[in-house]
Scaffold this active site. Structure first.
Site, PDB file in Angstrom:
ATOM      1  N   ASN A 113      52.450  45.149  21.739  1.00 47.68           N
ATOM      2  CA  ASN A 113      50.989  45.105  21.668  1.00 47.68           C
ATOM      3  C   ASN A 113      50.498  45.315  20.240  1.00 47.68           C
ATOM      4  OD1 ASN A 113      51.878  47.815  22.076  1.00 47.68           O
ATOM      5  ND2 ASN A 113      49.855  48.463  22.788  1.00 47.68           N
ATOM      6  N   CYS A 172      48.228  43.868  32.687  1.00 48.56           N
ATOM      7  CA  CYS A 172      46.788  43.672  32.916  1.00 48.56           C
ATOM      8  C   CYS A 172      46.545  42.293  33.529  1.00 48.56           C
ATOM      9  CB  CYS A 172      46.014  43.845  31.611  1.00 48.56           C
ATOM     10  SG  CYS A 172      46.109  42.429  30.519  1.00 48.56           S
ATOM     11  N   CYS A 207      47.927  42.149  24.120  1.00 49.50           N
ATOM     12  CA  CYS A 207      48.980  42.865  24.853  1.00 49.50           C
ATOM     13  C   CYS A 207      50.370  42.338  24.472  1.00 49.50           C
ATOM     14  CB  CYS A 207      48.802  42.666  26.354  1.00 49.50           C
ATOM     15  SG  CYS A 207      47.316  43.398  27.025  1.00 49.50           S
ATOM     16  N   GLU A 210      52.871  41.487  26.431  1.00 48.71           N
ATOM     17  CA  GLU A 210      53.344  40.353  27.230  1.00 48.71           C
ATOM     18  C   GLU A 210      52.857  39.033  26.641  1.00 48.71           C
ATOM     19  OE1 GLU A 210      51.853  43.109  28.178  1.00 48.71           O
ATOM     20  OE2 GLU A 210      52.182  43.590  30.289  1.00 48.71           O
ATOM     21  N   GLU A 231      46.993  46.024  18.222  1.00 53.06           N
ATOM     22  CA  GLU A 231      45.583  46.409  18.374  1.00 53.06           C
ATOM     23  C   GLU A 231      44.791  46.072  17.105  1.00 53.06           C
ATOM     24  OE1 GLU A 231      45.569  50.476  19.817  1.00 53.06           O
ATOM     25  OE2 GLU A 231      46.433  49.826  21.739  1.00 53.06           O
ATOM     26  N   ASN A 232      43.469  46.267  17.218  1.00 47.07           N
ATOM     27  CA  ASN A 232      42.581  45.916  16.118  1.00 47.07           C
ATOM     28  C   ASN A 232      41.360  46.823  16.174  1.00 47.07           C
ATOM     29  OD1 ASN A 232      40.383  44.144  14.734  1.00 47.07           O
ATOM     30  ND2 ASN A 232      42.309  43.131  14.307  1.00 47.07           N
ATOM     31  N   ALA A 233      40.790  47.131  15.013  1.00 44.91           N
ATOM     32  CA  ALA A 233      39.593  47.976  14.967  1.00 44.91           C
ATOM     33  C   ALA A 233      38.470  47.332  15.787  1.00 44.91           C
ATOM     34  CB  ALA A 233      39.149  48.183  13.520  1.00 44.91           C
ATOM     35  N   CYS A 271      47.182  39.224  31.259  1.00 43.26           N
ATOM     36  CA  CYS A 271      48.609  38.936  31.078  1.00 43.26           C
ATOM     37  C   CYS A 271      49.193  38.291  32.325  1.00 43.26           C
ATOM     38  CB  CYS A 271      49.379  40.209  30.729  1.00 43.26           C
ATOM     39  SG  CYS A 271      49.074  40.741  29.030  1.00 43.26           S
TER      40      CYS A 271
END
Ligand code: THU
Length: 160
Positions: free
Chosen positions: A61, A111, A72, A74, A63-65, A114
């Protein structure tokens, strides 16, 4: 009115009950925890996709601000597989989740987005894609991504 129950076939395997191929794929998904970029959730997810040609494509995974811009594990793995080996069916996908310095004791469920992408991958190549959800108490094995998403929306629905 009719009512029906939708049942989902799934098996839980202990480590020594898995095949060597399944164990290897899960090991790769676990290794991928270290490639997770998750400074916001501190929830690391690793994924590993086994292709028909034997290649294993890795995901984690990211992430980003700007939260929704992240992706994700997957989907990073499945999209990378599609981008690198567009002609290779994905046969298996292993997922491992890690937080608070532990792998999850119960399998982390993919999720909805995904699951949708898993289904598209399965339909795209026309064969089953096994999904392995690792946890310290056992690994859930779904023979087909379709088992994770009943009543799926796929290409055929668009064609009417
Ligand atoms: N996450 C995944 O990588 N896969 C899933 O199926 C569920 C959630 C990630 C997204 C986010 O980086 C973190 O876990 C917390 O939601």
């Amino acid at each position: 009115m009719d009512t029906c129950n939708i049942t989902i076939p799934v098996s839980r395997f202990q480590w020594d009950e898995l095949t060597d191929e399944q164990r290897r794929l899960i090991e790769v998904a676990k290794e991928q925890i270290h490639c997770s970029y998750s400074p916001y959730s501190h929830f690391s997810v690793g994924a590993a996709a086994l292709l028909a040609n034997g290649e294993i494509v890795r995901g984690a995974n990211q992430e980003n601000a700007a939260y929704p811009s992240g992706l994700c594990a997957e989907r990073t793995a499945l999209f990378a597989a599609g981008a690198m080996y567009p002609d290779q069916p994905v046969r298996k996908l292993a997922i491992a989740c890690y937080t608070n310095e532990h792998y999850l004791e119960e399998p982390g469920a993919p999720c909805g987005a995904c699951r949708q992408v898993m289904l598209e991958t399965e339909h795209r190549y026309g064969g089953k894609m096994e999904v392995l959800l690792y946890s310290t108490s056992g690994t859930l094995v779904f023979e087909s991504a379709a088992d994770l998403l009943p009543l799926v929306f796929v290409r055929e629905n668009l064609l009417g």
